[in-house]
Design an enzyme around this catalytic site. Structure first.
Site, short mmCIF file in Angstrom:
data_model
loop_
_atom_site.label_atom_id
_atom_site.label_comp_id
_atom_site.label_asym_id
_atom_site.label_seq_id
_atom_site.Cartn_x
_atom_site.Cartn_y
_atom_site.Cartn_z
N ASP A 40 -48.05 -13.28 -3.39
CA ASP A 40 -47.52 -12.47 -4.95
C ASP A 40 -48.26 -11.23 -4.90
OD1 ASP A 40 -47.33 -11.29 -7.04
OD2 ASP A 40 -48.07 -13.40 -8.30
N ASN A 77 -40.53 -5.39 0.87
CA ASN A 77 -38.92 -5.70 0.36
C ASN A 77 -39.40 -5.72 -1.10
OD1 ASN A 77 -36.10 -5.69 0.37
ND2 ASN A 77 -37.72 -8.34 0.33
N TYR A 121 -37.68 1.90 -13.95
CA TYR A 121 -37.38 1.50 -11.76
C TYR A 121 -37.27 3.19 -11.22
CZ TYR A 121 -35.38 -0.15 -7.81
OH TYR A 121 -35.09 -0.38 -6.03
N LYS A 170 -40.27 3.62 -7.85
CA LYS A 170 -39.50 3.84 -6.63
C LYS A 170 -39.92 5.57 -6.58
CE LYS A 170 -37.91 -0.17 -5.27
NZ LYS A 170 -38.43 -0.32 -3.94
N THR A 213 -26.95 -7.34 -3.91
CA THR A 213 -27.61 -8.76 -4.00
C THR A 213 -27.26 -9.23 -5.39
OG1 THR A 213 -29.42 -7.04 -4.32
CG2 THR A 213 -29.15 -7.49 -1.97
#
Length: 228
Positions: free
Chosen positions: A53, A76, A141, A145, A176
């Protein structure tokens, strides 16, 4: 570095791009630790399931002790909450940063000494076109990033003297679960993205731009921001 005979740790390897990376690494002759919070969900033939984790420091350190032969770390694991910065749930914003920024930082800090002790190797950080493009609707997000991109560049410089190369992978939407609501014709094939990423590691590339969107946005970084 060569993929064949590498020993790879892939976080978030139980689905999506992570699973494609783990599968292709096995197919190309690497030993693979397929890491996930719930290792029982890992379904990668030939890989070793590994409990990890990225938001839990003890879990990260325990994984580094188990995968003590690692020469390649693939960061990833990531999440997207669709939180906005101004009105989105602040805990969601924090969770996104903990997973997408502090997560790969924790794993890199834990595995860098391991990789160095094994003669050197590589780190692959899975980033995003949103490292550079920051729409308000995905503000949290994108911020995580963008921070991860800065982390990647700084760590590349820090790790070079330790014989550890660092590659950044940038891509837009992929087919995905995270992009389930996006039309299929706007999404890249994660198997192709994984193949490009592994080729980039072997070539020692600093960055892999895996789709036209990422290449276009990277070329546009010098443009002035649009006025509100």
């Amino acid at each position: 570095m060569e993929i064949k005979d590498a020993v790879a740790v892939v976080t978030g390897a139980n689905r999506g791009l992570g699973r494609h990376l783990a599968v292709q690494l096995v197919q190309r002759g690497a030993k693979v630790y397929a890491a996930a919070r719930r290792p029982e969900t890992v379904d990668v033939p030939g890989a070793v399931p590994l409990a990890l984790d990225v938001t839990d420091q003890e879990s990260v350190l325990a994984a580094a002790r188990v995968a003590s032969d690692a020469t390649l770390l693939v960061n990833n694991a990531g999440i997207s909450t669709a939180a906005t910065l101004l009105t989105g749930d602040l805990e969601a914003v924090r969770h996104e940063m903990e997973t997408n920024f502090f997560g790969p930082l924790a794993t890199t800090r834990a595995f860098a000494p391991v990789i160095e002790a094994n003669g050197g190797g590589s780190v692959l950080n899975v980033l995003s076109v949103l490292s550079w493009l920051h729409p308000a609707g995905l503000g949290s997000y994108a911020a995580s990033k963008a921070a991860a991109w800065a982390q990647t560049d700084a760590l590349r410089e820090e790790l070079a003297p330790r014989n550890i190369a660092v590659t950044a992978l940038h891509v837009g939407y992929m087919n995905t679960d995270m992009a389930a609501g996006v039309p299929a014709d706007q999404k890249a094939d994660p198997a192709d993205v994984a193949a490009q990423a592994l080729a980039g590691i072997e070539e020692g590339l600093a960055e892999v731009l895996a789709d036209d969107v990422s290449r276009y946005v990277k070329q546009s970084l010098s443009a002035a921001p649009e006025a509100a």
